[in-house]
Design a protein around this motif. Structure first.
Motif, PDB file in Angstrom:
ATOM      1  N   ILE A 150       0.835  -1.205   0.000  1.00 38.05           N
ATOM      2  CA  ILE A 150       0.000   0.000   0.000  1.00 38.05           C
ATOM      3  C   ILE A 150       0.867   1.252   0.000  1.00 38.05           C
ATOM      4  O   ILE A 150       0.597   2.225  -0.712  1.00 38.05           O
ATOM      5  N   ARG A 151       1.934   1.239   0.801  1.00 38.41           N
ATOM      6  CA  ARG A 151       2.823   2.401   0.847  1.00 38.41           C
ATOM      7  C   ARG A 151       3.492   2.646  -0.509  1.00 38.41           C
ATOM      8  O   ARG A 151       3.631   3.790  -0.943  1.00 38.41           O
ATOM      9  N   VAL A 152       3.905   1.573  -1.165  1.00 38.07           N
ATOM     10  CA  VAL A 152       4.538   1.726  -2.474  1.00 38.07           C
ATOM     11  C   VAL A 152       3.542   2.308  -3.474  1.00 38.07           C
ATOM     12  O   VAL A 152       3.874   3.226  -4.243  1.00 38.07           O
ATOM     13  N   LEU A 153       2.313   1.794  -3.493  1.00 30.38           N
ATOM     14  CA  LEU A 153       1.297   2.316  -4.415  1.00 30.38           C
ATOM     15  C   LEU A 153       0.966   3.766  -4.098  1.00 30.38           C
ATOM     16  O   LEU A 153       0.712   4.569  -5.009  1.00 30.38           O
ATOM     17  N   SER A 154       0.968   4.115  -2.830  1.00 23.24           N
ATOM     18  CA  SER A 154       0.724   5.509  -2.448  1.00 23.24           C
ATOM     19  C   SER A 154       1.820   6.414  -3.000  1.00 23.24           C
ATOM     20  O   SER A 154       1.543   7.504  -3.533  1.00 23.24           O
ATOM     21  N   GLY A 198      -8.907  -4.848   2.107  1.00 26.79           N
ATOM     22  CA  GLY A 198      -8.662  -6.207   2.583  1.00 26.79           C
ATOM     23  C   GLY A 198      -7.636  -6.299   3.697  1.00 26.79           C
ATOM     24  O   GLY A 198      -7.284  -7.410   4.107  1.00 26.79           O
ATOM     25  N   ALA A 199      -7.143  -5.156   4.177  1.00 31.19           N
ATOM     26  CA  ALA A 199      -6.082  -5.171   5.179  1.00 31.19           C
ATOM     27  C   ALA A 199      -6.582  -4.923   6.586  1.00 31.19           C
ATOM     28  O   ALA A 199      -5.763  -4.828   7.517  1.00 31.19           O
ATOM     29  N   GLY A 200      -7.884  -4.803   6.765  1.00 25.01           N
ATOM     30  CA  GLY A 200      -8.423  -4.601   8.096  1.00 25.01           C
ATOM     31  C   GLY A 200      -8.065  -3.238   8.674  1.00 25.01           C
ATOM     32  O   GLY A 200      -7.963  -2.240   7.943  1.00 25.01           O
ATOM     33  N   PRO A 201      -7.842  -3.151  10.013  1.00 22.49           N
ATOM     34  CA  PRO A 201      -7.549  -1.857  10.648  1.00 22.49           C
ATOM     35  C   PRO A 201      -6.321  -1.157  10.077  1.00 22.49           C
ATOM     36  O   PRO A 201      -6.299   0.065   9.971  1.00 22.49           O
ATOM     37  N   SER A 202      -5.281  -1.926   9.709  1.00 15.54           N
ATOM     38  CA  SER A 202      -4.096  -1.272   9.160  1.00 15.54           C
ATOM     39  C   SER A 202      -4.396  -0.608   7.817  1.00 15.54           C
ATOM     40  O   SER A 202      -3.850   0.444   7.498  1.00 15.54           O
ATOM     41  N   GLY A 203      -5.285  -1.226   7.033  1.00 13.65           N
ATOM     42  CA  GLY A 203      -5.685  -0.609   5.768  1.00 13.65           C
ATOM     43  C   GLY A 203      -6.465   0.669   5.978  1.00 13.65           C
ATOM     44  O   GLY A 203      -6.285   1.649   5.240  1.00 13.65           O
ATOM     45  N   VAL A 204      -7.317   0.694   7.001  1.00 14.75           N
ATOM     46  CA  VAL A 204      -8.067   1.921   7.319  1.00 14.75           C
ATOM     47  C   VAL A 204      -7.105   3.028   7.721  1.00 14.75           C
ATOM     48  O   VAL A 204      -7.281   4.196   7.349  1.00 14.75           O
ATOM     49  N   ARG A 205      -6.055   2.689   8.477  1.00 17.94           N
ATOM     50  CA  ARG A 205      -5.086   3.701   8.893  1.00 17.94           C
ATOM     51  C   ARG A 205      -4.294   4.254   7.711  1.00 17.94           C
ATOM     52  O   ARG A 205      -3.876   5.409   7.725  1.00 17.94           O
ATOM     53  N   GLN A 206      -4.065   3.442   6.685  1.00 18.04           N
ATOM     54  CA  GLN A 206      -3.248   3.882   5.566  1.00 18.04           C
ATOM     55  C   GLN A 206      -4.046   4.606   4.483  1.00 18.04           C
ATOM     56  O   GLN A 206      -3.446   5.301   3.657  1.00 18.04           O
ATOM     57  N   LEU A 207      -5.353   4.460   4.487  1.00 16.48           N
ATOM     58  CA  LEU A 207      -6.162   5.074   3.429  1.00 16.48           C
ATOM     59  C   LEU A 207      -6.006   6.595   3.359  1.00 16.48           C
ATOM     60  O   LEU A 207      -5.932   7.151   2.255  1.00 16.48           O
ATOM     61  N   LEU A 244      -5.241   8.745  -0.122  1.00 18.30           N
ATOM     62  CA  LEU A 244      -6.088   9.841  -0.615  1.00 18.30           C
ATOM     63  C   LEU A 244      -5.304  11.142  -0.712  1.00 18.30           C
ATOM     64  O   LEU A 244      -5.501  11.934  -1.649  1.00 18.30           O
ATOM     65  N   LEU A 245      -4.419  11.398   0.236  1.00 25.13           N
ATOM     66  CA  LEU A 245      -3.589  12.597   0.182  1.00 25.13           C
ATOM     67  C   LEU A 245      -2.727  12.592  -1.074  1.00 25.13           C
ATOM     68  O   LEU A 245      -2.593  13.616  -1.760  1.00 25.13           O
ATOM     69  N   ALA A 246      -2.130  11.447  -1.388  1.00 25.33           N
ATOM     70  CA  ALA A 246      -1.293  11.352  -2.591  1.00 25.33           C
ATOM     71  C   ALA A 246      -2.133  11.622  -3.844  1.00 25.33           C
ATOM     72  O   ALA A 246      -1.691  12.339  -4.754  1.00 25.33           O
ATOM     73  N   TYR A 247      -3.325  11.067  -3.901  1.00 25.95           N
ATOM     74  CA  TYR A 247      -4.172  11.268  -5.091  1.00 25.95           C
ATOM     75  C   TYR A 247      -4.632  12.723  -5.200  1.00 25.95           C
ATOM     76  O   TYR A 247      -4.704  13.286  -6.306  1.00 25.95           O
ATOM     77  N   ALA A 248      -4.907  13.351  -4.066  1.00 29.85           N
ATOM     78  CA  ALA A 248      -5.319  14.754  -4.088  1.00 29.85           C
ATOM     79  C   ALA A 248      -4.203  15.648  -4.633  1.00 29.85           C
ATOM     80  O   ALA A 248      -4.470  16.645  -5.324  1.00 29.85           O
ATOM     81  N   GLN A 249      -2.953  15.311  -4.359  1.00 27.89           N
ATOM     82  CA  GLN A 249      -1.842  16.091  -4.917  1.00 27.89           C
ATOM     83  C   GLN A 249      -1.835  16.027  -6.440  1.00 27.89           C
ATOM     84  O   GLN A 249      -1.554  17.014  -7.114  1.00 27.89           O
ATOM     85  N   VAL A 250      -2.161  14.841  -6.984  1.00 23.95           N
ATOM     86  CA  VAL A 250      -2.205  14.696  -8.438  1.00 23.95           C
ATOM     87  C   VAL A 250      -3.360  15.527  -8.999  1.00 23.95           C
ATOM     88  O   VAL A 250      -3.201  16.232 -10.008  1.00 23.95           O
ATOM     89  N   LEU A 251      -4.523  15.437  -8.363  1.00 25.37           N
ATOM     90  CA  LEU A 251      -5.672  16.221  -8.817  1.00 25.37           C
ATOM     91  C   LEU A 251      -5.346  17.709  -8.822  1.00 25.37           C
ATOM     92  O   LEU A 251      -5.683  18.440  -9.772  1.00 25.37           O
TER      93      LEU A 251
END
Length: 818
Positions: A569-573, A601-610, A614-621
């Motif tokens: 997830i971090r790499v994709l971010s 699919g990562a449970g609580p850790s995925g919620v923490r990383q989301l 989103l911040l990375a995608y907002a920079q692109v936008l």
């Protein structure tokens, strides 16, 4: 100026530093035309030279600005200067200093210099060596190195050599293999002048590989006894101070007329110190902070504590230690006594915590509290603060005399069962540390601290982990079966250190750690993916986009083989964020979708990383001009940071910062200032100077866009000062550009020119073409608005004008008239 034909032409020689070595000529038409055309060409040349000045000032001509090597995006190699500050007071050692200086000045001295200072512990060997080193340091411009030995230290010679080589090599030089470290060190020092201090040497064979090879080098060794086997050495036998020198030192430490007012008591204190400078300093520290004490009170306290006559046999100056011991709190005394149970001189926080928790079943000492106790004992001069050469971890060293003194108090402060439980607790702590998994430890400490914004704790935990990995590595050979696994663990720790340093804005240090992590963990997909991700993130921030993309794509390939969903997830971010400067919204959307599926699919850790995704995608936008969508995405990300456990404390101010920048682009200046201030408050709470600099930059830009120069300039000056002390050259150049805009609007044109010239040069060395164009365009605008200066004729023009009958002060020759 050289004249080709004085009657028909004039040759203008361009000043040194002009980009072209060619010269300009023009045919002589008439004296008036020559003057006008010459003045016009001179103005053009002057403008171009100002744009291309060979020696552009450092950023804003302010100490601590950019200092880049030619053609390099990283700072120049720093000459290692590892000497501690010189001792404040060094009494009674003038004779020894004079003898050493005379020895070094002898014309008949052949080869490199070796000075051996030997004497009992506490007699001042290290202080004398450091003072001498400072006296002659300017004679050794290629570096000053210092290495401390420990009797319980099991470091290999290769580890110590590696410390020296890392300090001496340039930022882009490849680290030699361990087998080649000695040859590299000898070759490097053979033609240079280096000063080396080897402190507290026990075995002479330990120092032989560490001696520099150059005839112009100096090595100073401190040891308890003489060091045989080195012909040509200059030995200095250090004895305790004479009474006169010891009294003078105590007088300078205590201050006032307290020594002169009570000479008899002062004599007793000096006698108790037995001439050892460390004891005099300890007594002086006690009396200096208790100004209401008479010396008679101090003497009485020493007598009250002197209940064990055996201590005098163990430590010659036990009376002074008794005096300092009497002033400790009960828990501080217990902590000091527990140090008498250790089998090593080097002590870390966890060691004292394990000893205390083992000895006292009804009380608990956390590691951070143990660190505070050790710090208090260091202030009382019972232990010494040290910094680990490899990891930067703060540790403590128990001197031999303190260890022996603490052991004499064991029977009166701890029962035999308590001593046994304390030793078992320390052994159990060591066993658990040896069995711990580095990845799990980093997740529970470093990354958890990072999420909560506890940057100091994250940095210290990463340093502690690195020191532990290298301590274990020192006990293994490269052929051992566990060496590969340990190299992978060390690589994970180096990658974590790189990540913490990157968050703090220390880009050079982070890049070095990331590169070392990749080398140490090259056989582990998990380690390699983290190292490449951090490296790619750093290159993206420096606008080295092709290299960043290569690193991140390699990280993504590697992480697929590591079965590490969180890291994926971090790499994709990071890959998503990379599309912002590339302005590739389609690719960013694809990476976002992959990251969302993994988060789901990562449970609580995925919620923490989301929120980070989103911040990375907002920079692109935002970079692609989709400002409304960017604002919506950032608002969604901030909603997800409302974690009651505080696991999003670091991410929230970064999200608010980009909300402020997006609102600035939308022209909503008031709201932009509101979010910038909220981000600044969050970063300040976390003591995050680098993040605070970013928030001040956004706040200053909002003031600037709203025409409020009085509000903009202080914020931009503050943020630029912050970035000058960090290692992110891109944001340093960016802040300089915006500060130059504020200065230009405020009528401070020359300061703006200096800032923009350095910023343009920095962007160029970083390879940021867009930044170069922007800074260059602003520089042209600012220079064009500067008031004109009178044109001073080049050498030889005055004589030529006189020959053709023109006055050299003709108004037509001023820039203002062109």
């Amino acid at each position: 100026m050289r004249s080709v034909n004085a009657a028909h032409s004039i040759l203008f020689a361009l000043p040194l530093g002009f980009p072209s070595a060619s010269t300009l000529t023009y045919d002589f038409l008439s004296p008036v035309a020559a003057i006008v055309v010459g003045a016009f060409v001179a103005r053009m040349i002057h403008t171009l030279i100002r744009r291309r000045r060979a020696a552009a000032p450092a950023m804003a001509v302010v100490p601590g600005g950019l200092d880049l090597a030619s053609g390099s995006s990283r700072r120049q190699r720093i000459v290692p200067a590892e000497l501690p500050p010189p001792p404040g007071l060094l009494a009674g050692r003038d004779r020894e200093l004079d003898e050493m200086c005379d020895h070094l000045a002898r014309p008949d001295r052949d080869g490199d210099a070796l000075i051996v200072i030997h004497g009992e512990p506490g007699v001042g060997k290290t202080a004398l060596a450091i003072r001498m080193a400072h006296l002659v340091s300017d004679q050794y411009p290629d570096g000053q190195l210092m290495l401390r030995f420990d009797s319980s230290d099991d470091q290999l010679t290769e580890d110590r050599l590696e410390t020296f080589v890392r300090a001496l090599r340039g930022p882009r030089e490849v680290m030699p293999e361990r087998a080649d470290l000695g040859r590299w060190y000898r070759d490097w020092t053979r033609r240079r002048r280096v000063l080396v201090i080897l402190d507290n040497v026990g075995d002479p064979d330990q120092i032989r590989p560490l001696l520099p090879a150059g005839p112009g080098c100096l090595t100073m060794v401190t040891a308890r006894g003489a060091v045989p086997g080195f012909p040509g050495q200059f030995p200095v036998a250090l004895e305790p101070l004479r009474d006169e020198a010891a009294t003078a030192l105590l007088d300078r430490l205590v201050g006032g007329d307290r020594i002169g007012a009570e000479p008899a008591e002062a004599k007793q204190i000096v006698a108790a110190a037995a001439g050892y400078p460390v004891a005099i300093q300890m007594a002086g520290a006690v009396l200096a902070v208790r100004k209401n004490w008479t010396l008679e009170i101090a003497v009485r306290r020493m007598r009250d504590m002197a209940t064990d006559p055996q201590r005098k046999k163990v430590v010659a100056f036990s009376g002074i230690l008794d005096l300092a011991f009497a002033l400790l709190t009960l828990e501080e005394r217990e902590a000091l006594v527990l140090l008498g149970l250790t089998d090593r001189r080097r002590v870390e926080r966890w060691m004292l915590a394990m000893l205390f928790n083992g000895a006292f079943a009804d009380r608990t000492m956390p590691e951070n509290v143990a660190g505070r106790f050790l710090d208090h004992l260091a202030s009382a001069r019972f232990v010494e603060r040290r910094v680990d050469d490899h990891s930067g971890l703060l540790t403590f060293r128990v001197p031999v005399y303190v260890h022996a003194y603490a052991a004499t108090h064991l029977g009166s402060h701890l029962t035999r069962p308590q001593q046994q439980r304390a030793r078992r607790g320390l052994s159990e702590g060591r066993r658990r540390r040896n069995e711990r998994n580095a990845d799990d430890f980093l997740r529970r400490t470093v990354f958890a601290f990072l999420d909560r914004g506890e940057l100091d704790a994250a940095l210290n935990s990463a340093r502690e982990s690195l020191a532990f990995c290298r301590e274990r590595a020192a006990a293994l050979s490269s052929s051992d079966s566990g060496a590969l696994a340990l190299a992978s663990e060390e690589g994970l720790t180096l990658a974590a250190l790189a990540e913490v340093n990157a968050e703090l804005g220390w880009i050079d240090e982070a890049m070095t750690y990331a590169e070392d992590a990749g080398k140490r963990g090259s056989q582990s997909p998990r380690t390699l993916s983290r190292a490449l991700r951090v490296s790619g993130s750093l290159r993206r921030r420096l606008r080295q986009l092709p290299q960043a993309e290569a690193d991140l794509l390699a990280a993504e390939r590697s992480v697929r083989n590591a079965d590490d969903r969180d890291e994926h997830i971090r790499v994709l971010s990071e890959l998503t964020a990379l599309q912002a400067p590339l302005k590739d919204l389609e690719a960013a959307t694809q990476y976002l979708d992959q990251a969302r599926r993994l988060c789901a699919g990562a449970g609580p850790s995925g919620v923490r990383q989301l929120p980070a995704v989103l911040l990375a995608y907002a920079q692109v936008l935002r970079e692609c001009g989709e400002l409304a969508a960017a604002a919506t995405t950032l608002a969604e990300a901030e909603l997800l940071t409302g974690d009651p456990d505080g696991l999003q404390r670091l991410r929230r101010p970064w999200i608010r910062l980009y909300r402020a920048l997006t609102l600035l682009d939308l022209g909503k200046y008031d709201q932009s200032r509101e979010f910038s201030s909220a981000a600044l408050e969050g970063f300040t709470t976390l003591r995050h100077r680098y993040g605070s600099g970013w928030a001040r930059l956004a706040l200053g830009r909002a003031h600037l866009a709203d025409g409020n120069l009085n509000g903009a300039a202080p914020e931009l000056e503050e943020c630029h000062g912050t970035f000058r002390r960090c290692g992110d050259r891109w944001i340093e150049a960016e802040s300089a550009t915006w500060l130059a805009v504020a200065y230009h609007r405020a009528g401070r044109g020359q300061e703006a020119v200096d800032l923009l010239s350095a910023a343009e040069q920095a962007f160029s060395k970083l390879g940021d073409e867009q930044g170069v164009r922007r800074a260059g365009r602003l520089l042209f605008e600012v220079e064009s608005s500067l008031p004109a200066q009178p044109l001073r004729p080049l050498p030889g023009v005055r004589e030529w004008l006189a020959a053709v009958g023109r006055q050299p002060t003709d108004p037509a020759g001023t820039r203002a008239g062109i």
